[in-house]
Design an enzyme around this catalytic site. Structure first.
Site, short mmCIF file in Angstrom:
data_model
loop_
_atom_site.label_atom_id
_atom_site.label_comp_id
_atom_site.label_asym_id
_atom_site.label_seq_id
_atom_site.Cartn_x
_atom_site.Cartn_y
_atom_site.Cartn_z
N HIS A 98 9.29 -15.90 51.95
CA HIS A 98 9.50 -16.68 50.73
C HIS A 98 9.26 -18.15 51.06
CE1 HIS A 98 11.79 -18.54 47.43
NE2 HIS A 98 11.80 -17.36 46.83
N ASP B 252 16.47 -14.21 57.03
CA ASP B 252 16.69 -14.53 55.62
C ASP B 252 17.13 -13.23 54.95
OD1 ASP B 252 16.51 -14.90 52.91
OD2 ASP B 252 14.45 -15.67 52.92
N GLN C 227 17.35 -10.63 50.27
CA GLN C 227 17.09 -9.33 49.63
C GLN C 227 17.81 -8.18 50.32
OE1 GLN C 227 15.53 -9.07 46.78
NE2 GLN C 227 14.94 -11.23 46.71
N LYS D 90 22.17 -13.29 44.10
CA LYS D 90 21.42 -12.04 44.26
C LYS D 90 22.33 -10.91 44.72
CE LYS D 90 17.25 -14.51 45.80
NZ LYS D 90 16.47 -14.65 44.57
N CYS E 86 7.03 -16.69 44.91
CA CYS E 86 7.23 -17.72 45.94
C CYS E 86 6.78 -17.20 47.30
CB CYS E 86 8.67 -18.21 45.97
SG CYS E 86 9.21 -18.99 44.46
#
Lengths: 407, 136
Positions: free
Chosen positions: A122, A199, A202, A225, A365
């Site tokens: 991202h 990261d 998700q 999220k 992104c």
């Protein structure tokens, strides 16, 4: 514990509200997930019984606010596999957490040091490092992506070397849903003494994360999220790293002492939480973590993957549709991107909206990944525990209509 | 609601690809990207010695609205003095904010008005053309 999707759906007030006269089929969870009563109630309880500033006051509400805020930190620490709460930093979001690392840990790097990022990152895990490279002369090394949309860990030996200081990659791709081989990344980093950041934006929405087992050095994720409020995110880092890192923002609460001659810093986590923190959102995120820890993720995983299979089978029957990502269910989470020949993703998403189906379309992104696959964008479906067969079938009906209208 | 947005004229304009392509020897050219969605429009123009647009070609990597807009713009702009392109831009902006009906195929974009996030899809070809015509 057994899993009852209808019962779970009843915990999300928004799922019962029609949108433009249609039942809502919310499949844009990778952009922002919906919020259950447990989170809404926790935030309301804080705002109506304990709203005050944290750390500073001695009155009853200030004590209650501090307890709620620090309790949320402890909840997040448990969600992350029982790491020490002092290693959990609340930030304004996942992007803010990565920027904190890039600014603070990044300031300890030297010109010529190298940072490895994958091509599927991202932009929030590219731009802060690009800015650091512009500022101090570190070098960014891209790690390639396979045809299945996975980070190509086989290429690590060609990219990682003695100058590598950090490998920062997505735990789960926000476009392809592929889960990175963390063990391979950690092994490559340890071989040269580099650190690893994941990261987890998700990954966190799909259940507790066992950080001690992963063996990484930094982990970040976003509250909104992961069924929590907006405006809150998390940075976790090993204590020795945090203690070596200078503060990123200056202000109240992050100091040891202040004179015009010299200022000392508070120990972590306060060193990195200048000013009044987002207390209500943090309380909400703590509730979201408790809520997630109360679910049966083995059963939910089966449910989510069953829906993913139904989606992929349905798309396979559409002659002009093709997937950007792993073709099967192994090593992935329920984030599915697809492209329709001759129909732009925005037009697909707009048609789907008329069916009450919410998805994200565009480059997500992740422009380097779009360039890797030579596409302008994709239509992305992100499945959450509260999604059901009706959501997938509504989406597939909308896809058929998009093909009929434009192809 | 998408029936109203993707009505027959919009779909026909988008599918026609009229004016799509590149010019062999453009007087000016410009590419504009929409940073939010990644759509991209390149406009090539050929001007005569009185700054009149005698030929225009567009390359669009974008949605149906963007494709249709580029086609409609190319049809209206060809033959105009370059100074009048600002008037066309004002006309499409007025269509999108509901203050004018629009002439010819520009009127086809009136249903886009309530879809604020799609306005940029329509205006991207205009921005590319205006960029191409800026003094260098």
């Amino acid at each position: 514990m057994s899993f009852d999707v209808a019962a779970l759906r009843r915990q999300f007030p928004i799922l019962g509200r029609p949108v433009n006269g249609n039942a809502l089929h919310y499949l844009d969870n990778g952009a922002s997930a919906q919020t259950p009563d447990a989170v809404l109630d926790a935030v309301r309880l804080y705002e109506t019984t304990a709203r005050a500033n944290v750390l500073r006051g001695v009155h009853a509400l200030a004590e209650a606010a501090t307890e709620a805020y620090e309790g949320a930190r402890a909840d997040v620490a448990r969600f992350l596999g029982g790491v020490p709460a002092e290693e959990v930093i609340f930030t304004g979001g996942c992007t803010a957490a990565i920027n904190l690392v890039a600014q603070s840990y990044g300031s300890l790097l030297k010109p010529g040091d190298e940072i490895v990022l994958s091509v599927l990152e991202h932009h929030s895990n590219i731009v802060p490092w690009y800015q650091l490279a512009q500022r101090i002369g570190v070098k960014l090394r891209p790690l390639p992506v396979t045809d299945e949309g996975r980070i190509d860990v086989a290429a690590l030996p060609q990219v990682v070397n003695a100058r590598t200081r950090l490998i920062s990659v997505a735990h789960v791709s926000n476009v392809t849903g592929a889960v990175v081989d963390v063990a391979a990344v950690v092994a490559a980093a340890r071989g040269v003494g580099a650190k690893v950041m994941l990261d987890g934006a998700q990954r966190a929405p799909h259940g507790p994360v066992d950080l001690p087992a992963l063996g990484v050095d930094f982990y970040v994720f976003a509250g909104h999220k992961a069924y929590g409020p907006n405006g809150i995110g998390v940075l976790w880092a090993r204590r020795e790293l945090l203690e070596a890192m200078p503060p990123f923002m200056g202000g109240g609460s992050m100091i040891g002492s202040v004179t015009f001659e010299a200022i000392t810093w508070a120990p972590p986590p306060r060193r990195f939480e200048a000013g009044t923190p987002p207390i209500g959102p943090a309380v909400g995120l703590g509730a979201a973590c408790r809520w997630m820890m109360g679910l049966d993720w083995t059963a939910i995983g089966s449910h989510e993957m069953g829906l993913t299979q139904r989606l992929m089978d349905g798309l396979a029957a559409v002659r002009s549709a093709w997937l950007i990502g792993p073709p099967g269910l192994q090593g992935r989470l329920p984030v599915v991107s697809f492209v329709l020949d001759d129909v732009h993703p925005h037009d697909v998403a707009q048609i789907l909206d008329s069916f009450g189906v919410a998805v994200r379309a565009g480059h997500h992104c992740a422009q380097p990944l779009m360039e890797r696959f030579d596409i302008a964008g994709t239509t992305r479906v992100c499945i959450a525990p509260y999604n059901d067969i009706g959501d997938i079938d509504a989406l597939l009906a909308g896809v058929d209509e998009a093909v009929r209208r434009f192809a | 609601m998408s029936d109203a947005l993707y009505h027959d004229r919009i779909v026909a304009l988008a599918k026609s690809r009229a004016g799509a392509g590149k010019l062999e020897a453009p007087t000016a050219s410009a590419r504009r990207d929409n940073p939010l969605c990644g759509d991209r429009v390149t406009m090539d123009v050929r001007l005569d010695d009185q700054d009149r647009i005698v030929e225009l070609a567009h390359q669009v990597r974008g949605c149906a609205l963007c494709q249709a807009s580029a086609v409609a713009l190319a049809a209206r702009a060809t033959g105009l003095p370059k100074a009048e392109i600002g008037t066309l831009r004002a006309e499409i902006d007025a269509v999108l904010d509901g203050t004018a009906a629009g002439e010819g195929d520009f009127a086809a974009f009136a249903p886009v008005r309530p879809y604020r996030s799609r306005h940029d899809c329509v205006t991207l070809p205009f921005e590319a053309l205006q960029d191409a015509l800026k003094p260098r």
